[in-house]
Design an enzyme around this catalytic site. Sequence first.
Site, mmCIF file in Angstrom:
data_model
loop_
_atom_site.group_PDB
_atom_site.id
_atom_site.type_symbol
_atom_site.label_atom_id
_atom_site.label_comp_id
_atom_site.label_asym_id
_atom_site.label_seq_id
_atom_site.Cartn_x
_atom_site.Cartn_y
_atom_site.Cartn_z
ATOM 1 C CG HIS A 17 -50.637 -35.066 -5.882
ATOM 2 N ND1 HIS A 17 -50.980 -36.227 -5.225
ATOM 3 C CD2 HIS A 17 -50.987 -35.253 -7.179
ATOM 4 C CE1 HIS A 17 -51.517 -37.076 -6.079
ATOM 5 N NE2 HIS A 17 -51.524 -36.521 -7.278
ATOM 6 C CE LYS A 41 -59.868 -42.839 -11.036
ATOM 7 N NZ LYS A 41 -58.992 -41.703 -11.314
ATOM 8 C CB SER A 128 -52.332 -41.781 -5.863
ATOM 9 O OG SER A 128 -52.313 -40.387 -5.762
HETATM 10 O O1 PNS Z 1 -55.348 -37.192 -10.717
HETATM 11 P P1 PNS Z 1 -56.016 -37.562 -12.010
HETATM 12 O O2 PNS Z 1 -56.932 -38.743 -11.824
HETATM 13 O O3 PNS Z 1 -55.042 -37.757 -13.136
HETATM 14 O O4 PNS Z 1 -56.940 -36.285 -12.404
HETATM 15 C C1 PNS Z 1 -57.697 -36.286 -13.583
HETATM 16 C C2 PNS Z 1 -58.643 -35.083 -13.641
HETATM 17 C C3 PNS Z 1 -59.496 -34.973 -12.377
HETATM 18 C C4 PNS Z 1 -57.844 -33.823 -13.786
HETATM 19 C C5 PNS Z 1 -59.523 -35.316 -14.900
HETATM 20 O O5 PNS Z 1 -60.063 -36.611 -14.842
HETATM 21 C C6 PNS Z 1 -60.686 -34.332 -15.015
HETATM 22 O O6 PNS Z 1 -60.484 -33.177 -15.266
HETATM 23 N N1 PNS Z 1 -61.914 -34.839 -14.822
HETATM 24 C C7 PNS Z 1 -63.145 -34.038 -14.888
HETATM 25 C C8 PNS Z 1 -63.974 -34.366 -16.141
HETATM 26 C C9 PNS Z 1 -63.493 -33.552 -17.341
HETATM 27 O O7 PNS Z 1 -63.570 -32.352 -17.321
HETATM 28 N N2 PNS Z 1 -62.936 -34.263 -18.339
HETATM 29 C C10 PNS Z 1 -62.351 -33.593 -19.489
HETATM 30 C C11 PNS Z 1 -63.253 -33.603 -20.668
HETATM 31 S S1 PNS Z 1 -63.560 -35.230 -21.261
#
Ligand code: PNS
Length: 173
Positions: A17, A41, A128
């Site tokens: 990251h 989650k 992670s």
């Molecule tokens: O580190 P990660 O878990 O891969 O991050 C994922 C993240 C936070 C980028 C993604 O889950 C996200 O953008 N979540 C917010 C909800 C959203 O906007 N979803 C997209 C439309 S379904």
Amino acid sequence: MRIGVCPGSFDPVTLGHMDIIERATKIFDKVIVAVLNNPAKQTSFTVEERVTLLKRATEHLPTVEVDSFEGLLADYAKLCHATAIVKGLRALSDFEYEFQMALTNQRLNKGLETVFLTTSSDNMFLSSSVVKDIARFGGDISTLVPSCILNDIKQRLRSEERRVGKECRSRWS
Ligand code: PNS
């Protein structure tokens, strides 16, 4: 001002990251590291802990801000007047999901771009989950997470492992 949002769970932040965040600061005037707060989650670190760890890990980067968000990333990006979302791509397997997310976010927030940075080859395997698996069993994570937060991550994951282990033992005794 060009503002980039680096979103993620950061549970916890890794050197993978950090590599993406540091490189994003060379492209954007301001980089907002946005930690997803998703109560549905289960995470090892609370959102407050993840934000605190990220703030310490990015102290040396004056153009970086750390924040948390709930709900849709496209809405959060609009709220921050972000030009783009910045994501790291580790392998081809990441691509399909990230491509879908980029198109979804563009549909929800017209004009919002997603910029993909290819991860450094050193960090291709890193996530992670890998850090947590190693740390829980006392393995060496010193080359995987920022050194300024290494001990906090180790202690936190070891105590989680002891707590879960104790719960399992009492369930079976
Ligand atoms: O580190 P990660 O878990 O891969 O991050 C994922 C993240 C936070 C980028 C993604 O889950 C996200 O953008 N979540 C917010 C909800 C959203 O906007 N979803 C997209 C439309 S379904």
